[in-house]
Design a protein around this motif. Structure first.
Motif, short mmCIF file in Angstrom:
data_model
loop_
_atom_site.label_atom_id
_atom_site.label_comp_id
_atom_site.label_asym_id
_atom_site.label_seq_id
_atom_site.Cartn_x
_atom_site.Cartn_y
_atom_site.Cartn_z
N UNK A 185 0.73 -1.46 -0.06
CA UNK A 185 -0.07 0.09 -0.07
C UNK A 185 0.78 0.93 -0.13
N UNK A 186 0.56 2.09 -1.17
CA UNK A 186 1.65 2.94 -1.46
C UNK A 186 0.49 4.37 -0.58
N UNK A 187 0.82 5.31 0.19
CA UNK A 187 -0.16 6.64 0.20
C UNK A 187 0.39 7.59 -0.81
N UNK A 188 -0.48 8.57 -1.65
CA UNK A 188 -0.58 8.61 -2.66
C UNK A 188 -0.41 10.70 -1.95
N UNK A 189 -1.37 10.63 -0.91
CA UNK A 189 -1.65 11.93 -0.39
C UNK A 189 -2.87 11.61 0.72
N UNK A 190 -3.17 12.69 1.62
CA UNK A 190 -4.03 12.61 2.61
C UNK A 190 -4.25 14.49 2.23
N UNK A 191 -5.50 14.93 2.56
CA UNK A 191 -6.86 15.55 2.19
C UNK A 191 -7.57 15.78 3.65
N UNK A 192 -7.75 16.98 4.61
CA UNK A 192 -7.41 17.08 5.78
C UNK A 192 -9.28 17.09 5.41
N UNK A 193 -9.53 16.50 6.23
CA UNK A 193 -11.30 16.52 6.38
C UNK A 193 -11.90 16.82 7.97
N UNK A 194 -13.07 16.51 8.51
CA UNK A 194 -13.33 17.05 9.66
C UNK A 194 -13.73 15.27 10.03
N UNK A 227 -8.19 14.99 11.11
CA UNK A 227 -8.78 14.26 10.11
C UNK A 227 -8.24 13.79 9.30
N UNK A 228 -8.28 12.64 8.46
CA UNK A 228 -7.27 13.41 7.20
C UNK A 228 -8.16 12.20 5.58
N UNK A 229 -7.88 12.39 5.14
CA UNK A 229 -8.55 11.59 3.78
C UNK A 229 -7.46 11.19 2.71
N UNK A 230 -7.03 9.77 3.09
CA UNK A 230 -5.88 9.16 3.14
C UNK A 230 -6.21 8.29 1.24
N UNK A 231 -5.22 8.89 0.01
CA UNK A 231 -5.55 8.16 -1.73
C UNK A 231 -4.45 7.64 -1.27
N UNK A 232 -4.77 6.47 -1.97
CA UNK A 232 -3.52 5.51 -2.32
C UNK A 232 -3.10 5.35 -3.40
N UNK A 273 -7.22 3.75 -3.74
CA UNK A 273 -8.09 2.91 -2.45
C UNK A 273 -8.17 4.56 -1.75
N UNK A 274 -9.52 4.82 -1.32
CA UNK A 274 -9.50 5.85 0.38
C UNK A 274 -9.30 5.11 1.38
N UNK A 275 -8.88 6.25 2.61
CA UNK A 275 -9.09 5.41 4.02
C UNK A 275 -9.32 6.75 4.59
N UNK A 276 -9.86 7.09 5.80
CA UNK A 276 -10.05 7.77 6.85
C UNK A 276 -9.09 7.18 8.38
N UNK A 277 -8.42 8.39 8.45
CA UNK A 277 -7.17 8.86 9.23
C UNK A 277 -7.71 9.61 10.49
N UNK A 278 -7.51 9.41 11.16
CA UNK A 278 -8.11 10.55 12.68
C UNK A 278 -5.52 10.39 13.50
N UNK A 316 -7.23 3.95 12.05
CA UNK A 316 -7.48 3.75 10.49
C UNK A 316 -8.73 3.58 10.04
N UNK A 317 -9.20 4.00 9.61
CA UNK A 317 -10.80 2.70 9.12
C UNK A 317 -10.88 3.35 7.57
N UNK A 318 -12.17 2.04 6.53
CA UNK A 318 -12.28 2.06 5.32
C UNK A 318 -13.59 3.54 5.30
N UNK A 319 -13.07 3.90 4.22
CA UNK A 319 -13.54 5.27 3.70
C UNK A 319 -15.28 4.61 3.48
N UNK A 320 -16.09 5.07 3.59
CA UNK A 320 -17.39 5.06 3.26
C UNK A 320 -17.78 6.13 2.20
N UNK A 321 -18.63 5.73 1.57
CA UNK A 321 -19.25 7.58 0.64
C UNK A 321 -20.44 7.34 1.25
#
Length: 289
Positions: free
Chosen positions: A22-31, A38-43, A47-52, A93-98
């Motif tokens: 798994x390679x994390x390509x970026x992290x965007x701040x979210x609520x 918290x951040x939305x991680x994208x690989x 793929x997307x993951x939610x990080x606190x 880190x949790x799954x990101x749920x659209x």
């Protein structure tokens, strides 16, 4: 932002979970709530993951207890992928749920799911570990009755904190004593229910299948009114939610009164966390007693 060392740590842990690189390509701040970063991680593979992220010294065990709560809830919750301390940070880190559309069908599904969850009972009122309500410790020592638990573990603790800090004038403690006397008639005996504990409008997701997903729990075995009450605290949920709940777990005749009293706990929490703007809401309820 996330440090390079933390990013490498997360890549390593996620690679272990998925048994592939798994390679994390970026992290965007979210609520992520009032106390987390918290951040939305994208690989690199989309793929997307939610990080606190939080401080393990300020809030010891915060994410470990959140993970336990999520695992205990029978309604869908995000899968927890990583829960560890790395350096000066605790990480979750949790799954990101659209999100999907909150249709009437969603609200019916939500009401039915919560009614089913509330029919899960326990050996008493409380929990075998303490957790958090927002940033405040939530004590869950077992009691045999809801009246004793609600008075001792919820109202008395928060009222003492509020009076000790001067946020709640001590004269209102007499009104609280009057309320304690009335609690047995307001809450007739009922089996403990597994409750989410912090079920306001920001702590659930509608997924793309129009099903509820619960997040940020403060679980314990309590009175089901605490969850239903919180759905009204900042504006009620859709009417179909309450209709579906009632169809699967009948509400008592005095449910509105129960909800008003149950909301004293989160209102006292908000008073202690955010100050005097919540005092009027607390005292309006206490004036009845």
């Amino acid at each position: 932002m996330i440090s390079p060392d933390t990013m490498l740590f997360l890549e390593e842990r996620l690679s272990q979970v998925f048994e592939r690189t798994i390679q994390i390509a970026g992290a965007r701040p979210v609520s992520g709530g009032s106390i987390n970063v918290a951040f939305l991680l994208h690989t690199s593979t989309g793929e997307f993951f939610f990080l606190k992220v939080n401080d393990p010294e300020l809030y010891p065990g915060l994410f470990g207890k959140e993970r336990l709560g999520l695992m205990s809830i029978p309604v869908r919750t995000p899968n927890v992928l990583v829960e560890e301390i790395s350096g000066l940070h605790q990480l979750l880190v949790m799954e990101w749920i659209p999100s999907g559309s909150r249709t009437e069908r969603f609200w019916e599904n939500f009401g039915q799911a919560l009614a089913g969850m509330h029919q899960i009972t326990g050996p008493g009122f409380g929990l075998n570990y303490d957790n958090y309500m927002g940033s405040l410790p939530q004590i869950n020592e077992w009691r045999e009755t809801w009246v004793d638990f609600f008075r001792e573990q919820r109202l008395e603790r928060q009222a003492k904190l509020a009076t000790d800090t001067g946020l709640l004038p001590k004269r209102w403690l007499k009104n609280l004593e009057g309320l304690y006397y009335e609690l047995p008639s307001i809450f007739p005996e009922e089996k403990p229910s597994l409750v989410h504990g912090d079920l306001w409008s920001g702590n659930f997701i509608c997924d793309q299948q129009e099903m509820p997903v619960l997040i940020d729990p403060a679980i314990y075995y309590g009175h089901r009114s605490v969850d239903l009450a919180m759905t009204t605290l900042f504006g009620r949920f859709h009417p179909r939610f309450y209709e579906a709940y009632h169809a699967h777990f009948r509400l008592p005749e005095n449910y509105e009164q129960q909800w008003e009293i149950a909301n004293l706990y989160p209102l006292l929490i908000h008073l202690n966390l955010f100050g005097g703007s919540y005092l009027e809401s607390v005292t309006e309820t206490l004036k009845q007693f």
